[in-house]
Design a protein around this motif. Structure first.
Motif, PDB file in Angstrom:
ATOM      1  N   GLY A  31       0.780  -1.220   0.000  1.00 58.21           N
ATOM      2  CA  GLY A  31       0.000   0.000   0.000  1.00 58.21           C
ATOM      3  C   GLY A  31       0.815   1.274   0.000  1.00 58.21           C
ATOM      4  N   ALA A  32       2.009   1.227  -0.538  1.00 56.41           N
ATOM      5  CA  ALA A  32       2.871   2.410  -0.492  1.00 56.41           C
ATOM      6  C   ALA A  32       2.303   3.570  -1.293  1.00 56.41           C
ATOM      7  CB  ALA A  32       4.258   2.047  -1.008  1.00 56.41           C
ATOM      8  N   ASP A  33       1.403   3.280  -2.254  1.00 54.52           N
ATOM      9  CA  ASP A  33       0.888   4.341  -3.103  1.00 54.52           C
ATOM     10  C   ASP A  33      -0.394   4.961  -2.562  1.00 54.52           C
ATOM     11  OD1 ASP A  33      -0.613   2.083  -3.440  1.00 54.52           O
ATOM     12  OD2 ASP A  33      -0.796   2.268  -5.617  1.00 54.52           O
ATOM     13  N   ALA A  34      -0.860   4.537  -1.387  1.00 51.67           N
ATOM     14  CA  ALA A  34      -2.064   5.118  -0.815  1.00 51.67           C
ATOM     15  C   ALA A  34      -1.821   6.575  -0.457  1.00 51.67           C
ATOM     16  CB  ALA A  34      -2.480   4.330   0.425  1.00 51.67           C
ATOM     17  N   ALA A  35      -2.828   7.425  -0.689  1.00 50.58           N
ATOM     18  CA  ALA A  35      -2.673   8.870  -0.491  1.00 50.58           C
ATOM     19  C   ALA A  35      -3.041   9.260   0.934  1.00 50.58           C
ATOM     20  CB  ALA A  35      -3.550   9.621  -1.480  1.00 50.58           C
ATOM     21  N   PHE A  36      -2.115   9.885   1.628  1.00 55.41           N
ATOM     22  CA  PHE A  36      -2.341  10.379   2.984  1.00 55.41           C
ATOM     23  C   PHE A  36      -1.869  11.819   3.069  1.00 55.41           C
ATOM     24  CE2 PHE A  36      -2.516   5.868   3.572  1.00 55.41           C
ATOM     25  CZ  PHE A  36      -3.450   5.687   4.573  1.00 55.41           C
ATOM     26  N   PRO A  37      -2.522  12.619   3.926  1.00 56.32           N
ATOM     27  CA  PRO A  37      -3.602  12.274   4.843  1.00 56.32           C
ATOM     28  C   PRO A  37      -4.843  11.771   4.090  1.00 56.32           C
ATOM     29  CG  PRO A  37      -2.711  14.445   5.337  1.00 56.32           C
ATOM     30  CD  PRO A  37      -2.148  14.033   4.018  1.00 56.32           C
ATOM     31  N   MET A  38      -5.612  10.917   4.754  1.00 60.29           N
ATOM     32  CA  MET A  38      -6.807  10.330   4.156  1.00 60.29           C
ATOM     33  C   MET A  38      -7.993  10.571   5.082  1.00 60.29           C
ATOM     34  SD  MET A  38      -7.552   6.309   3.249  1.00 60.29           S
ATOM     35  CE  MET A  38      -6.373   6.247   1.884  1.00 60.29           C
ATOM     36  N   SER A  39      -9.130  10.890   4.486  1.00 59.39           N
ATOM     37  CA  SER A  39     -10.356  11.073   5.245  1.00 59.39           C
ATOM     38  C   SER A  39     -11.288   9.897   4.973  1.00 59.39           C
ATOM     39  CB  SER A  39     -11.046  12.381   4.857  1.00 59.39           C
ATOM     40  OG  SER A  39     -12.233  12.563   5.604  1.00 59.39           O
ATOM     41  N   VAL A  40     -11.754   9.230   6.050  1.00 62.48           N
ATOM     42  CA  VAL A  40     -12.686   8.109   5.919  1.00 62.48           C
ATOM     43  C   VAL A  40     -13.851   8.332   6.867  1.00 62.48           C
ATOM     44  CG1 VAL A  40     -10.866   6.470   5.276  1.00 62.48           C
ATOM     45  CG2 VAL A  40     -11.523   6.705   7.687  1.00 62.48           C
ATOM     46  N   THR A  41     -14.943   7.645   6.600  1.00 66.72           N
ATOM     47  CA  THR A  41     -16.097   7.715   7.489  1.00 66.72           C
ATOM     48  C   THR A  41     -16.000   6.609   8.524  1.00 66.72           C
ATOM     49  OG1 THR A  41     -17.473   8.605   5.710  1.00 66.72           O
ATOM     50  CG2 THR A  41     -18.614   7.663   7.606  1.00 66.72           C
ATOM     51  N   ASP A  42     -16.188   6.973   9.772  1.00 61.31           N
ATOM     52  CA  ASP A  42     -16.158   6.001  10.863  1.00 61.31           C
ATOM     53  C   ASP A  42     -17.355   6.257  11.769  1.00 61.31           C
ATOM     54  OD1 ASP A  42     -14.111   3.909  12.117  1.00 61.31           O
ATOM     55  OD2 ASP A  42     -14.989   5.039  13.772  1.00 61.31           O
ATOM     56  N   CYS A  43     -18.309   5.331  11.745  1.00 63.05           N
ATOM     57  CA  CYS A  43     -19.547   5.463  12.532  1.00 63.05           C
ATOM     58  C   CYS A  43     -20.248   6.798  12.258  1.00 63.05           C
ATOM     59  CB  CYS A  43     -19.259   5.287  14.020  1.00 63.05           C
ATOM     60  SG  CYS A  43     -18.689   3.627  14.451  1.00 63.05           S
ATOM     61  N   GLY A  44     -20.284   7.157  10.992  1.00 66.24           N
ATOM     62  CA  GLY A  44     -21.011   8.344  10.569  1.00 66.24           C
ATOM     63  C   GLY A  44     -20.255   9.642  10.702  1.00 66.24           C
ATOM     64  N   GLU A  45     -19.041   9.599  11.241  1.00 62.67           N
ATOM     65  CA  GLU A  45     -18.229  10.796  11.408  1.00 62.67           C
ATOM     66  C   GLU A  45     -17.012  10.733  10.489  1.00 62.67           C
ATOM     67  OE1 GLU A  45     -19.092  13.288  13.355  1.00 62.67           O
ATOM     68  OE2 GLU A  45     -20.838  12.296  14.253  1.00 62.67           O
ATOM     69  N   GLN A  52      -0.464   6.241   6.818  1.00 64.80           N
ATOM     70  CA  GLN A  52      -0.927   4.855   6.785  1.00 64.80           C
ATOM     71  C   GLN A  52      -0.456   4.100   8.032  1.00 64.80           C
ATOM     72  OE1 GLN A  52       0.515   1.647   3.925  1.00 64.80           O
ATOM     73  NE2 GLN A  52      -1.401   2.327   2.981  1.00 64.80           N
ATOM     74  N   PRO A  53      -1.390   3.508   8.788  1.00 67.92           N
ATOM     75  CA  PRO A  53      -1.008   2.780   9.991  1.00 67.92           C
ATOM     76  C   PRO A  53      -0.113   1.584   9.670  1.00 67.92           C
ATOM     77  CG  PRO A  53      -3.346   3.289  10.007  1.00 67.92           C
ATOM     78  CD  PRO A  53      -2.852   3.590   8.633  1.00 67.92           C
TER      79      PRO A  53
END
Length: 324
Positions: A31-45, A52-53
């Motif tokens: 996953g080296a090509d994943a774009a960060f910072p990244m925004s995801v939805t977690d429990c509606g927020e 990348q963790p």
């Protein structure tokens, strides 16, 4: 009630067969090509993840199984919330080398004392989310467990909740091909089992004991168990109760007198025979039609959790119902 903790091997094995998942790819290159910072939805927020963790702290086995389906279980460095139960079987990468920090709910210091940069699980009971976030630890929730730490996961949890969570993790960890294939396999398997489920199997109560000294409980309309029952074409006698986790009395069971009973074992490491004997010793159990007619269905606890292991629970349930 905490997350269910034992699992059936079938759904994970199906995914491994379908997508050829292995643990050969090292976390440092994945996953080296994943774009960060990244925004995801977690429990509606909206949750912002700065990077990348690399080392995940899991809470509960649903987290382990879902990460594995997403192709990221080799990132698990620390485990908790499993209450001594075994890991799900059939994992592509079983994190047996991960440190078990706490068999129950971890505290803030227990997490901060590790070098984990993400926590993923059923929620935090003893840890302070703001203190962890201040240390730039990403806090991710198993999406079928949203609200679990407040006492209820709510209605609307389906197998789509699980597949959406898997693909979300795929984006975070740069493992989307594996995650998307796993999600497709789950969707196809659930559709197949629903089609195969016999009509007219009638009413059911899905029961469990959270601990050895805990009273008898049942699953209401909320959470994954109700979805599994619906996909198996069964009528949940406690579907009128919006909550996921219910305390039930022998009188309530006798009043509903379900045609069948599903009994979950393994929540705290107990085996099926021990759990069944405990239930049969409940006052009035011998007066239930399901008991008198031998319609008690024993399912591992992973069958009830919002993770890929619930697919195996559905399959086993349909197998049982198909036998009449």
């Amino acid at each position: 009630m905490r997350s269910s903790r034992t699992a059936l091997a079938l759904p994970l094995a199906l995914m491994l067969t379908a997508c050829g998942t292995t643990s050969a790819t090292a976390p440092e290159t994945k996953g080296a090509d994943a774009a960060f910072p990244m925004s995801v939805t977690d429990c509606g927020e909206q949750l912002r993840i700065e990077q990348q963790p690399r080392k995940i702290f899991t809470v509960g086995t649903a987290a382990v199984a879902t990460l594995d389906a997403a192709g990221a279980s080799d990132r698990i460095a620390y485990r908790s919330g499993e209450f001594g139960a075994e890991l799900p079987t059939g994992l592509a990468h079983s994190p047996t080398d991960a440190t078990i920090v706490d068999p129950s709910d971890p505290g803030t210091e227990a997490i901060l004392d590790t070098d984990a940069d993400a926590v993923y699980g059923y929620g935090l009971f003893n840890a302070k989310a703001d203190q962890l976030s201040d240390q730039e630890i990403a806090l991710l929730t198993v999406q079928g467990e949203c609200g679990h730490d407040a006492g209820d996961t709510g209605s609307g949890v389906t197998f789509s909740t699980v597949t959406d969570d898997i693909t979300r993790l795929g984006r975070i960890f740069g493992t989307s091909p594996t995650a998307e294939e796993s999600a497709r396999t789950i969707t196809e398997t659930v559709a197949e089992q629903h089609k195969r489920a016999p009509e007219g199997s009638g009413s059911v109560a899905w029961l469990y004991y959270f601990g050895s000294s805990e009273p008898l409980s049942a699953y209401g309309r909320g959470g994954m168990p109700n979805e599994v029952m619906e996909q198996a074409k069964l009528k949940n006698v406690y579907a009128s109760e919006s909550k996921t986790y219910l305390k039930v009395t022998p009188e309530s069971l006798l009043e509903h007198n379900p045609r069948s009973i599903i009994l979950t074992y393994g929540l705290y490491g107990e085996d099926a025979a021990t759990l069944k004997k405990k239930f049969l010793n409940e006052p009035g159990a011998d007066r239930l039609d399901a008991v008198k007619e031998g319609r008690i269905i024993m399912l591992p606890a992973g069958s009830a959790e919002p993770s890929p292991t619930a697919v195996g629970g559905l399959t086993a349930l349909v197998d049982h119902l198909s036998k009449g």
